[in-house]
Enzyme design. Sequence first.
Site, PDB file in Angstrom:
ATOM      1  N   LYS A 207      37.881  -5.275  -6.953  1.00  0.00           N
ATOM      2  CA  LYS A 207      36.546  -5.177  -6.377  1.00  0.00           C
ATOM      3  C   LYS A 207      36.663  -5.034  -4.858  1.00  0.00           C
ATOM      4  O   LYS A 207      37.707  -5.280  -4.295  1.00  0.00           O
ATOM      5  CB  LYS A 207      35.741  -6.441  -6.709  1.00  0.00           C
ATOM      6  CG  LYS A 207      35.279  -6.470  -8.151  1.00  0.00           C
ATOM      7  CD  LYS A 207      34.352  -7.657  -8.448  1.00  0.00           C
ATOM      8  CE  LYS A 207      33.185  -7.817  -7.522  1.00  0.00           C
ATOM      9  NZ  LYS A 207      32.333  -6.612  -7.370  1.00  0.00           N
ATOM     10  N   GLY A 208      35.546  -4.647  -4.268  1.00  0.00           N
ATOM     11  CA  GLY A 208      35.520  -4.561  -2.814  1.00  0.00           C
ATOM     12  C   GLY A 208      35.325  -3.160  -2.285  1.00  0.00           C
ATOM     13  O   GLY A 208      35.304  -2.951  -1.080  1.00  0.00           O
ATOM     14  N   GLY A 209      35.118  -2.197  -3.215  1.00  0.00           N
ATOM     15  CA  GLY A 209      34.814  -0.838  -2.771  1.00  0.00           C
ATOM     16  C   GLY A 209      33.593  -0.822  -1.859  1.00  0.00           C
ATOM     17  O   GLY A 209      33.489  -0.011  -0.945  1.00  0.00           O
TER      18      GLY A 209
ATOM     19  N   ASP B 160      27.988  -8.455 -11.698  1.00  0.00           N
ATOM     20  CA  ASP B 160      28.482  -7.669 -10.565  1.00  0.00           C
ATOM     21  C   ASP B 160      29.159  -6.396 -11.074  1.00  0.00           C
ATOM     22  O   ASP B 160      29.467  -6.282 -12.265  1.00  0.00           O
ATOM     23  CB  ASP B 160      29.480  -8.525  -9.758  1.00  0.00           C
ATOM     24  CG  ASP B 160      29.595  -8.067  -8.314  1.00  0.00           C
ATOM     25  OD1 ASP B 160      29.176  -6.942  -7.994  1.00  0.00           O
ATOM     26  OD2 ASP B 160      30.126  -8.840  -7.493  1.00  0.00           O
TER      27      ASP B 160
ATOM     28  N   THR C  95      25.844   0.119  -9.300  1.00  0.00           N
ATOM     29  CA  THR C  95      25.602  -0.108 -10.725  1.00  0.00           C
ATOM     30  C   THR C  95      24.775  -1.374 -10.928  1.00  0.00           C
ATOM     31  O   THR C  95      23.746  -1.361 -11.629  1.00  0.00           O
ATOM     32  CB  THR C  95      26.936  -0.209 -11.493  1.00  0.00           C
ATOM     33  OG1 THR C  95      27.815   0.814 -11.035  1.00  0.00           O
ATOM     34  CG2 THR C  95      26.723  -0.056 -12.989  1.00  0.00           C
TER      35      THR C  95
ATOM     36  N   GLY D 169      26.460  -3.266  -5.182  1.00  0.00           N
ATOM     37  CA  GLY D 169      26.943  -1.938  -5.574  1.00  0.00           C
ATOM     38  C   GLY D 169      25.878  -1.142  -6.279  1.00  0.00           C
ATOM     39  O   GLY D 169      24.789  -1.629  -6.602  1.00  0.00           O
TER      40      GLY D 169
ATOM     41  N   LYS E 194      35.639   3.215 -14.865  1.00  0.00           N
ATOM     42  CA  LYS E 194      36.272   2.065 -14.194  1.00  0.00           C
ATOM     43  C   LYS E 194      37.295   1.368 -15.087  1.00  0.00           C
ATOM     44  O   LYS E 194      37.989   0.457 -14.655  1.00  0.00           O
ATOM     45  CB  LYS E 194      35.201   1.037 -13.787  1.00  0.00           C
ATOM     46  CG  LYS E 194      34.010   1.603 -13.023  1.00  0.00           C
ATOM     47  CD  LYS E 194      34.399   1.977 -11.615  1.00  0.00           C
ATOM     48  CE  LYS E 194      33.245   2.454 -10.766  1.00  0.00           C
ATOM     49  NZ  LYS E 194      32.258   1.467 -10.421  1.00  0.00           N
TER      50      LYS E 194
ATOM     51  N   GLU F 115      31.415 -12.000  -2.992  1.00  0.00           N
ATOM     52  CA  GLU F 115      31.384 -11.763  -4.450  1.00  0.00           C
ATOM     53  C   GLU F 115      32.310 -12.741  -5.162  1.00  0.00           C
ATOM     54  O   GLU F 115      31.970 -13.285  -6.214  1.00  0.00           O
ATOM     55  CB  GLU F 115      31.801 -10.322  -4.764  1.00  0.00           C
ATOM     56  CG  GLU F 115      30.738  -9.315  -4.365  1.00  0.00           C
ATOM     57  CD  GLU F 115      31.199  -7.867  -4.507  1.00  0.00           C
ATOM     58  OE1 GLU F 115      30.324  -7.001  -4.620  1.00  0.00           O
ATOM     59  OE2 GLU F 115      32.404  -7.608  -4.501  1.00  0.00           O
TER      60      GLU F 115
ATOM     61  N   ASP G   7      35.418  -1.942  -9.282  1.00  0.00           N
ATOM     62  CA  ASP G   7      36.040  -0.637  -9.022  1.00  0.00           C
ATOM     63  C   ASP G   7      37.035  -0.283 -10.110  1.00  0.00           C
ATOM     64  O   ASP G   7      37.240   0.896 -10.403  1.00  0.00           O
ATOM     65  CB  ASP G   7      36.698  -0.658  -7.641  1.00  0.00           C
ATOM     66  CG  ASP G   7      35.656  -0.921  -6.578  1.00  0.00           C
ATOM     67  OD1 ASP G   7      34.724  -0.111  -6.460  1.00  0.00           O
ATOM     68  OD2 ASP G   7      35.718  -1.964  -5.917  1.00  0.00           O
TER      69      ASP G   7
HETATM   70  C1  5RP Z   1      31.353  -4.203  -3.803  1.00  0.00           C
HETATM   71  C2  5RP Z   1      31.989  -4.056  -5.133  1.00  0.00           C
HETATM   72  C3  5RP Z   1      31.257  -3.218  -6.120  1.00  0.00           C
HETATM   73  O1  5RP Z   1      30.821  -4.036  -7.143  1.00  0.00           O
HETATM   74  C4  5RP Z   1      32.181  -2.163  -6.621  1.00  0.00           C
HETATM   75  O2  5RP Z   1      32.609  -1.388  -5.504  1.00  0.00           O
HETATM   76  C5  5RP Z   1      31.506  -1.255  -7.636  1.00  0.00           C
HETATM   77  O3  5RP Z   1      30.451  -0.579  -7.062  1.00  0.00           O
HETATM   78  P1  5RP Z   1      29.667   0.590  -7.797  1.00  0.00           P
HETATM   79  O4  5RP Z   1      28.940  -0.031  -8.941  1.00  0.00           O
HETATM   80  O5  5RP Z   1      28.784   1.145  -6.720  1.00  0.00           O
HETATM   81  O6  5RP Z   1      30.698   1.596  -8.246  1.00  0.00           O
HETATM   82  O7  5RP Z   1      33.009  -4.604  -5.441  1.00  0.00           O
HETATM   83  O8  5RP Z   1      32.162  -4.961  -2.942  1.00  0.00           O
END
Ligand code: 5RP
Length: 243
Positions: free
Chosen positions: A107-109, A94, A41, A39, A134, A116, A97
């Site tokens: 998670k899983g965005g 990690d 971040t 992701g 978040k 993960e 979302d």
């Molecule tokens: C990927 C995820 C990411 O960690 C979640 O979507 C957060 O991403 P970001 O830091 O870009 O907002 O779960 O599967």
Amino acid sequence: MHVRRPPRGVAGVESLKEKAGVSACGFVTDGMVVGLGTGSTVRYTIIELARRIRQEDLKVSGVPTSEDTRQLAEMLEIPLLEIQDAKNLDLTIDGADEFDSNFDLIKGGGGALTREKIVALASDAMVVVADDSKHVGTLGAFPLPVEVDEMTWESTRKGISALCPGEVSLRGGTDDPYVTDNCGHILDCSFGPTISDPAALEAKIRSIGGVVEAGLFVGICDAVVMASHGEVSTLVKSGGRLN
Ligand code: 5RP
């Protein structure tokens, strides 16, 4: 008095992510095997990790949770291990979302939820890195990503729809569905606005045929490094594995 805060611009959000990402890298110490999340971040954590390897001679190995993260880590020359070759992971860092005050997550965005979760569950501790947008009172406003088998997604969608009060949509649409690193598809499931019992819902979803993994991470996360209005705070779960 109610103080209205101005909306954050893209640059503001990006700088919050960077601050949190860099700060979370402070959990990594010499000799660790570290799960590298996916992701925008945690990307900053991975970049900071590479800097520390170069400049501080830190000795660590990373276990990537997606092909995107693998490519980034390889480009930055972070030594990598495959999950099956890593005997013990000390830590996973990690993104998320959504996270709530029990440190449960959606998670899983980014579509990498299955690997993960495998990597996080194989780790002695999990640290989430996020900006304060978040942080939620109760999980559920973010549509829950569920990875499903590519061939049978339609029947799996029917099974999930029987549980889900809102829309269950195939990510990317039927003409061009999103394909995960495991060659599955993602169903984004609107269980919200709130999920009252994340553990029970996770178990129900996982019992449906064709479900590979659900993006609910319950009782896995031990700390959140959160950037909020320029400050970074580290929230550690009481009774978690980082106490
Ligand atoms: C990927 C995820 C990411 O960690 C979640 O979507 C957060 O991403 P970001 O830091 O870009 O907002 O779960 O599967």
